[in-house]
Enzyme design. Structure first.
Site, short mmCIF file in Angstrom:
data_model
loop_
_atom_site.label_atom_id
_atom_site.label_comp_id
_atom_site.label_asym_id
_atom_site.label_seq_id
_atom_site.Cartn_x
_atom_site.Cartn_y
_atom_site.Cartn_z
N SER A 93 41.86 43.28 38.18
CA SER A 93 43.14 43.20 37.49
C SER A 93 44.19 44.13 38.11
O SER A 93 44.48 44.02 39.30
CB SER A 93 42.92 43.49 36.00
OG SER A 93 44.05 43.09 35.25
N ASP A 194 41.41 32.49 32.49
CA ASP A 194 41.69 33.91 32.34
C ASP A 194 42.85 34.04 31.36
O ASP A 194 43.93 33.50 31.61
CB ASP A 194 42.06 34.50 33.71
CG ASP A 194 42.28 36.00 33.71
OD1 ASP A 194 42.73 36.54 32.67
OD2 ASP A 194 42.03 36.64 34.74
N HIS A 224 38.66 37.02 31.97
CA HIS A 224 39.33 38.02 32.79
C HIS A 224 38.41 39.13 33.30
O HIS A 224 38.40 39.45 34.49
CB HIS A 224 40.51 38.65 32.02
CG HIS A 224 41.28 39.63 32.83
ND1 HIS A 224 41.93 39.28 33.99
CD2 HIS A 224 41.49 40.96 32.67
CE1 HIS A 224 42.52 40.35 34.50
NE2 HIS A 224 42.27 41.38 33.72
#
Length: 259
Positions: A93, A194, A224
């Site tokens: 991320s 996601d 995610h």
């Protein structure tokens, strides 16, 4: 402030190949700990730092910005390059964005990148309201634990501090401008489903980097936080194979020592 249980940083002294792992926004090292331990068990030197303002309470994060988070991983990378012959950087991320900036700025000191659901932009109308909203509202709902696998939970904040979110938005712009400077081998693994970072972010990154050795893999079974999800084992194995291809000594050190 005491660190949340499981959110502690992790380090392992191994061989001459090192890996720096960068966790995500409002998350903690817990989301990458199984990955770090997998690499450590295979003889790699591993560093998984806790980013400033993370892993305690969201109020602490309100006082930090992207310069603080980047400075931490930059320090860790420099420490690894001092003791390792080759260093790889992995990120989840926002950790993916941190990894990309390290690669853009450190050049050959980064041997390769593995990015899982890397973030490139704060999406939605709310992003445009951040500069003003952060002075009116302190937080919005959290983004932690977007995981498909039942029973798996991410140690992260249940609120997003808006001052930090505003800084994150600025950071993404900085990194986006630096993407053409990224030339290292790149492995990008992203989830079609996601709920935090859309696939468009991976597509944007892949279209702007200058890397020629690029592999893109889809994580069909995960959301995610894929490093704690159904595809975790695949991520670990693919990333280790990626290192083995670029640093052939990996996996042979233990054999040589044993013989």
């Amino acid at each position: 402030m005491p660190v949340l249980p499981g959110a502690e940083p992790y380090r392992h002294e191994g061989g001459e190949v090192g890996v720096l792992l960068c966790h995500g926004f409002t998350g903690s090292p817990q989301s990458l700990r199984p990955w770090a331990e997998y690499l450590a068990e295979r003889g790699l030197t591993v560093s998984l730092p806790l980013l400033p303002g993370h892993g305690t309470r969201w109020e602490d994060m309100q006082l930090t910005g992207w310069q603080d988070w980047y400075a931490e991983v930059d320090r860790e990378l420099r420490a690894l390059t001092e003791r390792c012959a080759r260093v790889f950087v992995f990120g989840l991320s926002m950790g993916g964005a941190l990894s990309l900036r390290l690669a853009a700025r450190h050049g050959d000191e980064v041997a390769g990148l593995v990015l899982v659901n890397p973030a490139n932009k704060v999406h939605g109308l709310s992003a445009y309201a951040l500069p003003v909203a952060r002075h009116l509202v302190r937080t919005t709902k959290g983004i932690a634990s977007d995981i498909a696998k039942p029973g798996n939970v991410e140690v992260g904040y249940d609120r997003v501090p808006l001052h930090a979110a505003h800084s994150l938005r600025q950071f993404f712009r900085v990194v986006d401008g630096e993407l053409p400077q990224v030339t290292q081998p790149l492995l990008v693994l992203h989830s079609p489903q996601d709920h935090v970072v859309p696939p468009a972010d991976s597509a944007r990154i892949l279209s702007r980097v200058s890397s020629t050795d690029v592999t893109e893999l889809l994580l069909e079974q995960s959301y995610h936080v894929a490093t704690l999800d159904h595809d975790a084992d695949r991520i670990f194995a693919e990333s280790y194979a990626f290192i083995g291809r670029l640093a052939p000594s990996v996996g042979k050190e233990g054999t040589a020592a044993g013989g």
